[in-house]
Design a protein around this motif. Structure first.
Motif, PDB file in Angstrom:
ATOM      1  N   ASN A  66       0.849  -1.196   0.000  1.00  0.00           N
ATOM      2  CA  ASN A  66       0.000   0.000   0.000  1.00  0.00           C
ATOM      3  C   ASN A  66       0.882   1.241   0.000  1.00  0.00           C
ATOM      4  O   ASN A  66       1.692   1.401   0.923  1.00  0.00           O
ATOM      5  CB  ASN A  66      -0.907  -0.013   1.225  1.00  0.00           C
ATOM      6  N   PRO A  67       0.745   2.089  -1.029  1.00  0.00           N
ATOM      7  CA  PRO A  67      -0.163   1.964  -2.177  1.00  0.00           C
ATOM      8  C   PRO A  67       0.453   1.115  -3.281  1.00  0.00           C
ATOM      9  O   PRO A  67       1.650   0.796  -3.239  1.00  0.00           O
ATOM     10  CB  PRO A  67      -0.320   3.412  -2.634  1.00  0.00           C
ATOM     11  N   LYS A  68      -0.367   0.769  -4.248  1.00  0.00           N
ATOM     12  CA  LYS A  68       0.118   0.126  -5.466  1.00  0.00           C
ATOM     13  C   LYS A  68       0.108   1.190  -6.556  1.00  0.00           C
ATOM     14  O   LYS A  68      -0.939   1.564  -7.070  1.00  0.00           O
ATOM     15  CB  LYS A  68      -0.760  -1.069  -5.820  1.00  0.00           C
ATOM     16  N   ASN A  69       1.289   1.682  -6.892  1.00  0.00           N
ATOM     17  CA  ASN A  69       1.393   2.847  -7.773  1.00  0.00           C
ATOM     18  C   ASN A  69       1.260   2.516  -9.252  1.00  0.00           C
ATOM     19  O   ASN A  69       1.099   3.433 -10.063  1.00  0.00           O
ATOM     20  CB  ASN A  69       2.728   3.550  -7.530  1.00  0.00           C
ATOM     21  N   VAL A 232      -5.228   6.998  -7.930  1.00  0.00           N
ATOM     22  CA  VAL A 232      -4.859   5.575  -7.908  1.00  0.00           C
ATOM     23  C   VAL A 232      -3.963   5.293  -9.111  1.00  0.00           C
ATOM     24  O   VAL A 232      -3.715   6.167  -9.951  1.00  0.00           O
ATOM     25  CB  VAL A 232      -6.108   4.671  -7.958  1.00  0.00           C
ATOM     26  N   TYR A 406      -7.169  -1.499  -5.242  1.00  0.00           N
ATOM     27  CA  TYR A 406      -6.696  -0.242  -4.664  1.00  0.00           C
ATOM     28  C   TYR A 406      -6.677  -0.355  -3.137  1.00  0.00           C
ATOM     29  O   TYR A 406      -7.688  -0.096  -2.473  1.00  0.00           O
ATOM     30  CB  TYR A 406      -7.608   0.923  -5.069  1.00  0.00           C
ATOM     31  N   GLU A 408      -5.495   1.579  -0.981  1.00  0.00           N
ATOM     32  CA  GLU A 408      -5.675   2.878  -0.338  1.00  0.00           C
ATOM     33  C   GLU A 408      -7.139   3.310  -0.270  1.00  0.00           C
ATOM     34  O   GLU A 408      -7.477   4.311   0.385  1.00  0.00           O
ATOM     35  CB  GLU A 408      -4.863   3.949  -1.066  1.00  0.00           C
ATOM     36  N   SER A 411      -9.646   3.128   3.423  1.00  0.00           N
ATOM     37  CA  SER A 411      -9.590   4.103   4.509  1.00  0.00           C
ATOM     38  C   SER A 411     -10.643   5.201   4.334  1.00  0.00           C
ATOM     39  O   SER A 411     -11.137   5.768   5.312  1.00  0.00           O
ATOM     40  CB  SER A 411      -8.190   4.737   4.581  1.00  0.00           C
ATOM     41  N   ARG A 412     -11.003   5.479   3.073  1.00  0.00           N
ATOM     42  CA  ARG A 412     -12.036   6.470   2.807  1.00  0.00           C
ATOM     43  C   ARG A 412     -13.393   5.825   2.540  1.00  0.00           C
ATOM     44  O   ARG A 412     -14.436   6.396   2.853  1.00  0.00           O
ATOM     45  CB  ARG A 412     -11.639   7.341   1.611  1.00  0.00           C
ATOM     46  N   TYR A 418      -9.852  -3.929   0.814  1.00  0.00           N
ATOM     47  CA  TYR A 418      -8.831  -4.518  -0.055  1.00  0.00           C
ATOM     48  C   TYR A 418      -8.885  -6.042   0.012  1.00  0.00           C
ATOM     49  O   TYR A 418      -8.713  -6.720  -0.988  1.00  0.00           O
ATOM     50  CB  TYR A 418      -7.459  -4.013   0.367  1.00  0.00           C
TER      51      TYR A 418
END
Length: 582
Positions: A66-69, A232, A406, A408, A411-412, A418
């Motif tokens: 985390n994150p996966k860019n 993302v 994703y 990340e 959290s939102r 995930y």
């Protein structure tokens, strides 16, 4: 009311034209229906997770946690059940990748030898499977007809053909076989098939996107690098399309690229993932279906003259029922409703429904998702899948591996975790399913970010077990402990005039007045390969009649075979001795 074919195509064209690249992944939504009344029937399959206990304990490294860019880190890879040493016990191959930042040296795929006592031993190094890199998909088949199954792996970079040496080792023969590409490509799906029925396995490869680590934008740098307004990794939309390839087996250990001559190159606007070869129109010649991400899926129909015609749209398997593009991931292809035709189950991105295509005959399909009872869950991003009869009642069930791309996001958006559980749909017969929860055991409810999955009987006890790839963790190996009094039969085929692996052969089993049908496939699920021994649940029946249509079109029939046994059938000879079956 169903759409007319013309209205369907116009809807699809309008939807595609209206889709601006506002984000990388297509966001088709599929509204769920209420779950119907529960059947109340007992479910006799029970899964126990045993991977670490039996020696399958190496984590699948695939990008940062985390994150996966980059999209490469999110898509992940497949796995396989295969009997590479011909001892009658299926072994396990698990693919993997690495990290862009702080890569670990010496990370490879993992080959585990079946010790025939319920445990496995890591034989990766001694087998010679030491190539590093980002592996994607696996297909298995005896391309040189020497009696030992070979392995083809797709990669971001260069794909690899491993020739099985017959002594427990493999040799990389990619270059000498003519399969070494001139440039870096992102290979994903692959399938061995004998498309011209000459007895030699040809090879189809799907490619996903044009991915360049040094040039691909970072999260949030382009309009297609967002999801739900959150930066993302970019793609697949906004990145170049992959170009798919067909390689003809020359019969001398080499292949020739015939993509253009065969009509494969004409499909240029698709992000290809999983590939399944099957005879969808029942004419004795293998066709090719490709699940495509955020673009229309593809159905290449075999023209019997060395060429294919792409007809996914007109045959009803390119789009959703409302004519929209979907983010297709995994595939299961089998006769799920006893119709005698190959149906298609395709998994899709979160927020969307999976899609079940009913084959009406001659490769004319209709969307049966809602009427089948499968339109009840759209919470998760879905990947590997299958049509397997876990409880031996004669009807194949549907498992689905899930996990978001994703990390990340949750959290939102807590409703987009995930890691998520495996889904299981029980086949009630004649095309009707119900979602199960803990009826098959609580092990499958453990959350992971899963991708590929494969199916086979690793302990030779007469039921179907599951292998599942989990990103950043060891795989899951679900041992199936079936109860009840249902019976089964397994069929292993050996080609002689046809390809030795019998890929493309069709088996029909009649027992207790019911007919079942399966074909031998070298890839399905999500970039994965199943045990080549085809398993049929028989319910209460004690005998079965078996008919084999070999890849070259010839037929062989056997009657009154006793249940609860494995039968090895050799082309032209009939039943021969099994290898290693206890």
């Amino acid at each position: 009311m169903k759409q007319s074919r013309r209205a369907f195509l116009l809807s699809a064209l309008n939807a595609a034209a209206a889709t601006a690249i506002a984000q990388g992944v297509v966001a088709h939504k599929g509204a769920v229906l209420p779950r119907g009344k529960r059947s109340g029937l007992p479910y006799n399959a029970h899964f126990v997770e045993v991977a670490r206990k039996v020696g399958i304990d190496h984590p699948v490294l695939y990008g940062s946690q985390n994150p996966k860019n980059y999209i490469l880190e999110s898509i992940g890879c497949g796995c396989a059940f295969l009997d590479y040493d011909n001892d009658g016990w299926v072994d396990i191959l698990v693919l993997g990748g690495n990290r862009f930042v702080d890569p670990e040296p010496g990370v490879t795929n993992r080959l585990y030898h079946n010790n025939r006592d319920g445990t496995f031993r890591d034989v990766t190094i001694e087998a010679g499977l030491t190539k590093t890199g980002w592996a994607s998909g696996v297909c298995v088949g005896d391309y040189n007809n020497d009696g030992f199954d070979d392995i083809f792996l797709t990669y971001w970079g260069q794909n690899v053909l491993y020739r099985n040496n017959g002594n427990g080792t493999f040799t990389d023969v990619t270059r000498e076989a003519g399969l070494l590409g001139p440039a870096t490509r992102y290979g994903t799906g692959c399938a061995f098939l004998d498309y011209n029925r000459d007895g030699h396995l040809d090879l189809f490869v799907s490619n996903y996107v044009g991915f360049d680590y040094g040039k691909t934008p970072r999260p949030g740098e382009k309009s297609y690098c967002y999801f739900l307004n959150l930066p993302v990794n970019c793609g697949p939309r906004g990145l170049p399309f992959g170009q798919h390839s067909l390689y003809r087996n020359n019969g001398d250990g080499t292949f020739t690229d015939v993509s253009q001559a065969a009509g494969i190159s004409s499909a240029r606007s698709n992000y290809g993932l999983t590939v399944v070869a099957g005879d969808f129109d029942d004419d004795g010649w293998p066709d090719i279906y490709v699940a495509c991400d955020s673009s229309p899926s593809l159905l290449f129909m075999n023209n019997h003259d060395g060429t294919f015609s792409e007809e996914g749209g007109v045959r009803g398997v390119a789009y959703s029922e409302d004519g929209q593009e979907q983010a297709g991931m995994g595939l299961a292809v089998a006769d799920y409703d006893g119709s005698g035709h190959l149906g298609i189950f395709k998994t899709n991105f979160g927020g969307d429904l999976p899609v079940l295509y009913r084959n009406l005959g001659k490769a004319v399909f209709e969307d049966a998702t809602r009427e089948s009872g499968l339109a009840v869950d759209n919470r998760f991003v879905c990947w590997g899948t299958g049509l397997e009869d876990f409880d031996n009642d004669g009807w194949p069930d549907i498992p689905v591996a899930t996990g978001h791309i994703y990390p990340e996001l949750e959290s939102r958006y807590p409703d987009s975790p995930y890691k998520s559980p495996l889904l299981l749909y029980r086949n009630l017969g004649h095309g009707h399913f119900e979602e199960l929860f803990d009826e098959a055991g609580t092990a499958i409810l453990e959350p992971h970010s899963s991708r590929g999955m494969a199916f086979g009987d690793f302990d030779n006890d007469g039921d179907i077990d599951m292998l599942v790839v989990n990103l950043g963790e060891p795989p899951s190996l679900f041992r199936n402990d079936v109860s009840g009094k249902n019976h089964w039969i397994k069929i292993r085929l050996e080609g002689t005039v046809s390809n030795r692996s019998a890929i493309g052969a069709r088996i029909e089993v009649i027992a207790g007045g019911a007919k079942q049908m399966k074909e031998v496939q070298s890839q399905s699920s999500f970039l994965s390969c199943n045990d080549f021994r085809l398993h049929f649940g028989l319910g209460s029946a004690l005998v079965a009649d078996v008919s084999v249509r070999w890849p070259n079109g010839k037929r062989q029939s056997l009657t009154a075979l006793k249940a609860d046994q494995l039968y090895t059938i050799r082309e032209g000879a009939g039943i021969v001795a099994n290898r290693g079956w206890k």
